[in-house]
Enzyme design. Sequence first.
Site, PDB file in Angstrom:
ATOM      1  CG  HIS A   6      -1.808   1.179   1.359  1.00 32.50           C
ATOM      2  ND1 HIS A   6      -3.109   1.179   0.936  1.00 32.50           N
ATOM      3  CD2 HIS A   6      -1.592   2.418   1.868  1.00 32.50           C
ATOM      4  CE1 HIS A   6      -3.660   2.371   1.158  1.00 32.50           C
ATOM      5  NE2 HIS A   6      -2.752   3.145   1.732  1.00 32.50           N
ATOM      6  CD  GLU A   7       1.679   3.539   3.763  1.00 32.01           C
ATOM      7  OE1 GLU A   7       1.907   4.637   3.232  1.00 32.01           O
ATOM      8  OE2 GLU A   7       0.620   3.308   4.384  1.00 32.01           O
TER       9      GLU A   7
ATOM     10  CG  HIS B 261       0.365   6.249  -0.580  1.00 27.05           C
ATOM     11  ND1 HIS B 261      -0.629   7.026  -1.104  1.00 27.05           N
ATOM     12  CD2 HIS B 261      -0.210   5.561   0.447  1.00 27.05           C
ATOM     13  CE1 HIS B 261      -1.768   6.830  -0.426  1.00 27.05           C
ATOM     14  NE2 HIS B 261      -1.533   5.942   0.519  1.00 27.05           N
TER      15      HIS B 261
ATOM     16  CD  GLU C 130      -5.763   5.907   0.612  1.00 24.27           C
ATOM     17  OE1 GLU C 130      -4.908   6.806   0.827  1.00 24.27           O
ATOM     18  OE2 GLU C 130      -5.805   4.859   1.283  1.00 24.27           O
TER      19      GLU C 130
END
Lengths: 504, 504
Positions: B269-270, B273, B299
């Site tokens: 997830h990170e 980003h 997001e």
Amino acid sequence: MDDNLNILIDLLKKHAKAESVQALVQWDQETYMPEGAGEFKSEQLAWLSALVHEMHTGEPFKKVLEKVVNLYTGDVLNSNADKEEKRLLYLIWKDYHYASVLPRSFVEDFSFLTSQSQQVWAKARANNDFKLFLPYLEKIVDMCKKQADYYGYKTTPYDALMEQYEPGVTTQQVESLFSELKSGLLELLDKIKNSNEKLDDHLLKESFDTAHQWAFGLEVIEKMGFDMTKGRQDRSAHPFTTGFHPTDVRITTRVYENDMKSAFFSTVHEAGHALYEQGLPVEHFGTPFGQAASYGIHESQSRLWENMIAKSLPFWHYFYPRLKEYFPILQKTSVEAFYKMINMVKPSLIRIDADEVTYSLHIMLRFEIEKMLINEELNVSELPDLWNAKMKEYFDLTPPDDKMGVMQDVHWSMGSIGYFPSYALGNLYAAQFLKKAVADIPGFWETIQMGEFAIFLQWLREKIHVQGRRYNPLDLVSSVTGQKLSPKPFLQYLNTKYHEIYKL
Amino acid sequence: MDDNLNILIDLLKKHAKAESVQALVQWDQETYMPEGAGEFKSEQLAWLSALVHEMHTGEPFKKVLEKVVNLYTGDVLNSNADKEEKRLLYLIWKDYHYASVLPRSFVEDFSFLTSQSQQVWAKARANNDFKLFLPYLEKIVDMCKKQADYYGYKTTPYDALMEQYEPGVTTQQVESLFSELKSGLLELLDKIKNSNEKLDDHLLKESFDTAHQWAFGLEVIEKMGFDMTKGRQDRSAHPFTTGFHPTDVRITTRVYENDMKSAFFSTVHEAGHALYEQGLPVEHFGTPFGQAASYGIHESQSRLWENMIAKSLPFWHYFYPRLKEYFPILQKTSVEAFYKMINMVKPSLIRIDADEVTYSLHIMLRFEIEKMLINEELNVSELPDLWNAKMKEYFDLTPPDDKMGVMQDVHWSMGSIGYFPSYALGNLYAAQFLKKAVADIPGFWETIQMGEFAIFLQWLREKIHVQGRRYNPLDLVSSVTGQKLSPKPFLQYLNTKYHEIYKL
């Protein structure tokens, strides 16, 4: 204190926050920064340096400062100021004077030159090519001479350069101290060379698990009193200490599997610096009273712990059983044999590898050369030959190349001429402090042997750390020990220790 | 471009350096800061916030800005400005307007209140004591209403709050999108609940070596295209990403031995980003064109990688053999069984534990409540009852206490009302982007199955990352996909995936 002084102190505290942020960016650069971010990091730092410089020298600060001191002489305007207030204002003025006396164009040129020359030095050193470094070093010597002229001096420009690192200590004083120190050290070194006691430390080059080295080092410095809730240790290419604030003091080191001494004594060395930083008076953070007395006094704290405490027999009587738990390879070696290994004396080409006896001689050699450069008694191009001649004179060694000789230190490429003496002065301060501590603290070495470091640390805190910059280094030594600085305690310390080790 | 615009851009680049330094201090606070340094760290940050705010809103910046735009309307003064220049100037003006329209006293009060209320929230949550948090939340709601008034709005104050996170997206648009999304999700959820296919993921709660989890996560994100020379991963209590600059983007996570999913999918997830931050156009660093389009678009990138790619079967066809090497416990589990485990749908009380199907419902519940608070249709004291009623309505679940209910999120205590919709919009953006990427890239899922992520990353780079803030999120979606934003691609994606998993 009058209101203007309070306003001044508030400004200084703000400056200190900015400097601590700058220090964090530098710390990050040496520890965790991804390699591809170097260019952007330089931009961050250039912006911060300019900001900090402007804070120190800009109009808003100047306007408050000139209300409390005469900007040209440093004289305090308030005739009712007490001694402490006068000292504080003198230091604030002096920092301002040193920061503002250099023209902005000079600061920028010097910063650009040293940034370039550090890279050139690294390349020249790797390629063993002094000629590549030569033109940069020539410019640096020139600019250091100009810098000394800007700062001003009474006797010799070298005084002005040294003043940045060791305030109040003159070239003449260092010459006199070093002269006595030199003959004492050479005499001792000669005896050691002729001793029948031959030491061997090959065992320390065996394989030592790096995670265990790391853990043992941390265990020891916590025991020494390093507060891990207000500090930490990380990895970096070269060990260093940064005190952002007494509640945030960080040390770094690197660990070699085949050299057990290196990481451990670097950790203890940096912890010595860090204990000083953690012990600076937090209520004075941002003002000169919240800062270290000098580079040499800082070095006295690191060398005291690294050499005089952590290379002592009582220290290892306490820690050796634990060390053997980490490294069973040491099981068959007695603590006395281990103690001799870590204290082996052997003249070496490289300063940072030097033992306690020869270390200061490396410094003297550099001090002699730096004076000649600044006094125009030596062309930079003649440096390698002179370096090698002095290595022969001091150690009877000849560097195989300039990489192992004149180009070994980063300092000159950074424009730091006048810094080296602080290292050797640190040894002298340390020995004189230790002598006094041993006299003041009943059963001093018994406390060390029991792992009770708090008593000694408390002594250092009260006598040295909480003083901040209240005293110049020489005054601090006199005030703490009741004696003027002398090389005798250091020579006595070395003679006692090494006469026993080498059965002289 | 005219000279004033260049001067403006130079100032913005300087501001960005200051902000990146501020971000580093915050990153340090969450990663390596010794615990005892918290108070000093707050002081550093307060100084930096004030400095950055002053840079954005102070006279020097204003004086340059007013030479190129009308400060009241945002209109560009140079009638020859092209479309790109106009967009750039509009964004610069808008940021200035949002930063300067709040009175300094309001900014300080709000900052003080939210700093306090975060601590109170943490305590209230730990003690399950909503009444303790209540007066703070009441003040926050009041101040957010005032904030909306300062920012200005056409239809409803909630528009003004959302504008901070999702520029150009109105409350009405979100209501319309969420309405269609809600019925689609509830329908799918109902089918899943009634499916005979019962999934079990207890295997993922066995013991998984944390060092192996860490190493595997890094291996995967490097393969995805995360450039480790321009970024790194560290540990922190809560995962986050900071992009200091496209050459320095850092992610964090935490690792649980008994939860293999948690660290891995947080890392991915990170990294989603981070790929966005590494892909922002470096030549525009400091200007709006060098920034992310919105919180929701950010997001979309993290959720795309985390859910749509890293929870797909082709992804695991590629990575599962490697995962089994790290964790032999998985040897007897087929990739298809593992795929089902990581995609198990189960309504839960806690948003951050939610699966793909239920996640957006958690957001809608918050969106409905926030609107009522801002529109004065609900007293803060009635919040817990309404929360629980909505949990019953959406999930047929009743929180055992407010800790597991209305107090689970940090956002409101930080004063972030209007932020939650961005999370669900991120899902919609992501699905619409993915649909287009699959259409654009021949054999899309084959490339994923072969571990060839470069093609897809290149697509994201060109279509989204290098655009910076050139487009508002809704315009970006239209421009990239040729379609207006709709919940349909997301619902189609979920229906296809979960019909197969749950044999619906």
